[in-house]
Design a protein around this motif. Sequence first.
Motif, mmCIF file in Angstrom:
data_model
loop_
_atom_site.group_PDB
_atom_site.id
_atom_site.type_symbol
_atom_site.label_atom_id
_atom_site.label_comp_id
_atom_site.label_asym_id
_atom_site.label_seq_id
_atom_site.Cartn_x
_atom_site.Cartn_y
_atom_site.Cartn_z
ATOM 1 N N PRO A 146 0.591 -1.258 0.260
ATOM 2 C CA PRO A 146 0.103 -0.054 0.045
ATOM 3 C C PRO A 146 0.861 1.283 0.015
ATOM 4 C CG PRO A 146 -0.099 -1.028 1.923
ATOM 5 C CD PRO A 146 0.635 -2.013 1.131
ATOM 6 N N PHE A 147 2.211 1.137 0.395
ATOM 7 C CA PHE A 147 3.060 2.309 0.347
ATOM 8 C C PHE A 147 3.849 2.445 -0.812
ATOM 9 C CE2 PHE A 147 2.171 0.732 4.628
ATOM 10 C CZ PHE A 147 1.302 1.488 4.859
ATOM 11 N N GLY A 148 3.787 1.468 -1.940
ATOM 12 C CA GLY A 148 4.442 1.325 -2.936
ATOM 13 C C GLY A 148 5.444 0.335 -2.779
ATOM 14 N N ARG A 149 5.818 -0.565 -3.777
ATOM 15 C CA ARG A 149 6.888 -1.537 -3.519
ATOM 16 C C ARG A 149 8.123 -0.740 -3.102
ATOM 17 N NH1 ARG A 149 7.492 -7.103 -7.449
ATOM 18 N NH2 ARG A 149 9.164 -8.019 -6.071
ATOM 19 N N GLU A 150 8.708 -1.365 -2.168
ATOM 20 C CA GLU A 150 10.076 -0.773 -1.815
ATOM 21 C C GLU A 150 11.014 -2.091 -2.003
ATOM 22 O OE1 GLU A 150 11.300 1.135 1.837
ATOM 23 O OE2 GLU A 150 8.793 1.638 2.023
ATOM 24 N N LYS A 151 12.213 -1.863 -2.794
ATOM 25 C CA LYS A 151 12.991 -3.005 -3.115
ATOM 26 C C LYS A 151 13.548 -3.510 -1.661
ATOM 27 C CE LYS A 151 17.282 0.062 -3.732
ATOM 28 N NZ LYS A 151 17.745 0.170 -2.496
ATOM 29 N N ASP A 152 13.758 -2.628 -0.669
ATOM 30 C CA ASP A 152 14.479 -3.393 0.436
ATOM 31 C C ASP A 152 13.604 -4.270 1.221
ATOM 32 O OD1 ASP A 152 16.928 -2.243 0.049
ATOM 33 O OD2 ASP A 152 16.554 -0.335 1.219
ATOM 34 N N ILE A 153 12.248 -3.943 1.027
ATOM 35 C CA ILE A 153 11.299 -4.760 1.515
ATOM 36 C C ILE A 153 10.523 -5.952 0.775
ATOM 37 C CG2 ILE A 153 9.012 -4.766 3.313
ATOM 38 C CD1 ILE A 153 9.930 -1.853 3.875
ATOM 39 N N GLU A 154 10.038 -5.475 -0.344
ATOM 40 C CA GLU A 154 9.419 -6.419 -1.209
ATOM 41 C C GLU A 154 10.328 -7.055 -2.486
ATOM 42 O OE1 GLU A 154 7.616 -3.401 -0.414
ATOM 43 O OE2 GLU A 154 6.150 -3.951 0.695
ATOM 44 N N GLY A 155 11.483 -6.515 -2.545
ATOM 45 C CA GLY A 155 12.519 -7.203 -3.549
ATOM 46 C C GLY A 155 12.046 -6.368 -4.863
ATOM 47 N N PHE A 156 12.595 -6.848 -5.756
ATOM 48 C CA PHE A 156 12.309 -6.262 -7.166
ATOM 49 C C PHE A 156 11.751 -7.085 -7.896
ATOM 50 C CE2 PHE A 156 16.734 -5.864 -5.386
ATOM 51 C CZ PHE A 156 16.993 -4.394 -5.506
ATOM 52 N N PRO A 157 11.165 -6.492 -9.058
ATOM 53 C CA PRO A 157 10.075 -7.007 -10.069
ATOM 54 C C PRO A 157 11.092 -8.065 -10.801
ATOM 55 C CG PRO A 157 10.321 -4.416 -10.454
ATOM 56 C CD PRO A 157 11.314 -4.708 -9.311
ATOM 57 N N ILE A 158 10.503 -9.151 -11.105
ATOM 58 C CA ILE A 158 11.305 -10.387 -11.474
ATOM 59 C C ILE A 158 10.845 -10.491 -12.989
ATOM 60 C CG2 ILE A 158 9.237 -12.126 -11.423
ATOM 61 C CD1 ILE A 158 11.403 -13.878 -9.885
ATOM 62 N N LYS A 159 11.929 -10.846 -13.611
ATOM 63 C CA LYS A 159 11.943 -10.851 -15.132
ATOM 64 C C LYS A 159 11.961 -12.479 -15.819
ATOM 65 C CE LYS A 159 13.937 -6.524 -16.092
ATOM 66 N NZ LYS A 159 14.792 -5.558 -17.051
ATOM 67 N N LEU A 160 10.561 -13.023 -15.469
ATOM 68 C CA LEU A 160 10.507 -14.365 -15.753
ATOM 69 C C LEU A 160 11.081 -14.888 -16.987
ATOM 70 C CD1 LEU A 160 8.131 -16.778 -16.907
ATOM 71 C CD2 LEU A 160 9.517 -16.892 -14.378
ATOM 72 N N SER A 161 10.829 -13.914 -18.123
ATOM 73 C CA SER A 161 11.029 -14.575 -19.323
ATOM 74 C C SER A 161 12.364 -14.505 -19.678
ATOM 75 C CB SER A 161 10.567 -13.440 -20.481
ATOM 76 O OG SER A 161 9.163 -13.552 -20.510
ATOM 77 N N GLU A 162 13.327 -13.777 -18.938
ATOM 78 C CA GLU A 162 14.505 -13.717 -19.192
ATOM 79 C C GLU A 162 15.407 -14.787 -18.542
ATOM 80 O OE1 GLU A 162 12.758 -10.853 -18.883
ATOM 81 O OE2 GLU A 162 13.713 -9.403 -20.312
ATOM 82 N N MET A 163 14.655 -15.013 -17.208
ATOM 83 C CA MET A 163 15.030 -16.184 -16.571
ATOM 84 C C MET A 163 14.820 -17.531 -17.357
ATOM 85 S SD MET A 163 13.548 -15.296 -12.722
ATOM 86 C CE MET A 163 13.605 -16.871 -12.122
ATOM 87 N N VAL A 164 13.735 -17.783 -18.129
ATOM 88 C CA VAL A 164 13.297 -18.701 -18.887
ATOM 89 C C VAL A 164 14.120 -19.071 -20.018
ATOM 90 C CG1 VAL A 164 11.544 -19.982 -20.347
ATOM 91 C CG2 VAL A 164 10.944 -18.822 -18.077
#
Lengths: 261, 355
Positions: A146-164
Amino acid sequence: MKKVYARPKYLKKVHFHYCPGCGHSIVHRLVCELAEEMKIQDKLIGIPPPGCSVFTYNYIDTDFVESAHGRGAAVATGIKRACPEALVFTYQGDGDIAAIGTGETIHAANRGEKITAIFINNAVYGMTGGQMAPTTLIDMKTTTSPFGREKDIEGFPIKLSEMVALTKGAVYIERTTVNSPAGIKKTKKAIKKAFQVQMDNLGYSLVEILSPCPTNWKMREIDSWKWIDEVMVNEYPPGVIKDTTNEQKKKKPKKKGKKKK
Amino acid sequence: MAKQVLMYGNTAIGEAAIRAGCQCYFGYPITPQNELTEYMATHLGRRKGCAFVQAESEVSAINMVYGASAAGVRVMTSSSSPGISLKQEGISYLAACQLPAVIVNMSRGGPGLGSIIAAQSDYLQSTRGGGHGDYRTIVLAPASVQELADLTHEAFDLTEKYRIPVLILGDGMLGQMMEPVVFKHKAPKKPPVRKDALRGAKNRKSKIIKTFTSNPAELEEINWSLFRRYQMLESKEVRHETYMTDDANLVVCSFGISARIAKGAINAVRASGLKVGLFRPITAWPFPYEAVKKLTNNIDHFLVFEMNMGQMLEDIRFGVGERGDVSFYGRPGGVIPTPSEVARVITRHYYQKGL
């Protein structure tokens, strides 16, 4: 008069339950068009897991097997191994494929399963009411960030396609959008190619589609389309992520008498 | 006549499955059932039209089973206790979709990672559904390698006949021991594909296999229809074995490997003149309550012996009701008592009851 557009033959004549401005219905239509154009409707088996698109089977007139949350790639593996002549595709959201189903997806790709994933990325859990997804952008507000995604708490957006794409079994991976006619055209072309990769028995294919979710993004439809171009593509740039189709084709000697029935 | 061969319990299951027309096997390594997964890799994986996949998890393996079953082929997975817990999600979906599948549990000590030694602590999980939602699975509890092979073959027929997943509830000891076994069937040249298979809408309307129902009334009806079938099974497919119960004063009740141990113990106490018999359910679900009830006509004393803390005990108590007294001897955690230990328990019990 020349007919320029008609309702696709394999799009069932029912109302969509999707919200106005949602990208699902566009992708559904593309799959229906391809089913007709590629003459594959009688071979297609779709796998929709829980999420907004669990009702895909109400709209696309092909065989469907609903899977448990995240298990699409495993169910697709089971079907394809039991019935190699089928054309099997999963239709998964970002919560499904990039959180609970990451393991299944990576390993199915790595085994080079001859299946296709259609991955709808709208950066939120849609059906459950707009919670944070692994794909949610930094600073993006959702009901569970609710306070916006914070990298230190919620981590980073994941790049699934690049992982695959790192797996050797993945042959073709492309990221597209459906917020403009040009994007929709590219998406259709990408899904067509992904299906073709499977039909040619080359390996795993995946098309990630950046898709608007105005309801959970709390935006007007037109703003959500703009937001994809202005914000989302910076994290998830559209384009071909991996394509080893030609290398794979070289490896496979053409089978003689393939056309015989 | 079919040839007698010496085989491990685990490998006998694999051979019996292949001969029953099993076309796909999906597994994940876990002791003490690895010989079965390895057998399928060697003997099923490269057969024409068949598939073996070592999945990345038990969760994946059971979902592959779900997919293959939807596509109409005979399919099996196997695991042991902790892995079976992970498979419960998929088993619930299989039950909901009424898809046939055979699931083998060569159970081991628990809870948690427990031990790798044989135990029978999964009885309640197996016989009460196991996963979420109202459902049951047929549970077969063999007590020898021959019975493992026979029931594995039958499991494939039962699961297709009743459209209910069938669980084979073995244990680490049964899987790891070698015994002579005769396979009564030959493998089919072409494994069968079910008529209702979902393999693409060729020359028919498109089909959907799904579990999600947004209308509670509709879902209630689905649950009712499942339970009508379960009721039918409770009257039609109940199996048990009795041993020396005709003149018995005391009946030992055990399933699977503990029944095997109990049989040895009963032979020993019979030699010293104690009138003791054995009751063994072959179907742990549906449970043979009627057979237990019938025993109470002549017998007042029951001793339940299991390698757990008293799980089948609940079913025996239910079957006996007020018509007799039920005692319990259990060894959990992977401890396997010898027949002479159990004979001592039976003897003590026999004299304490004044028999």
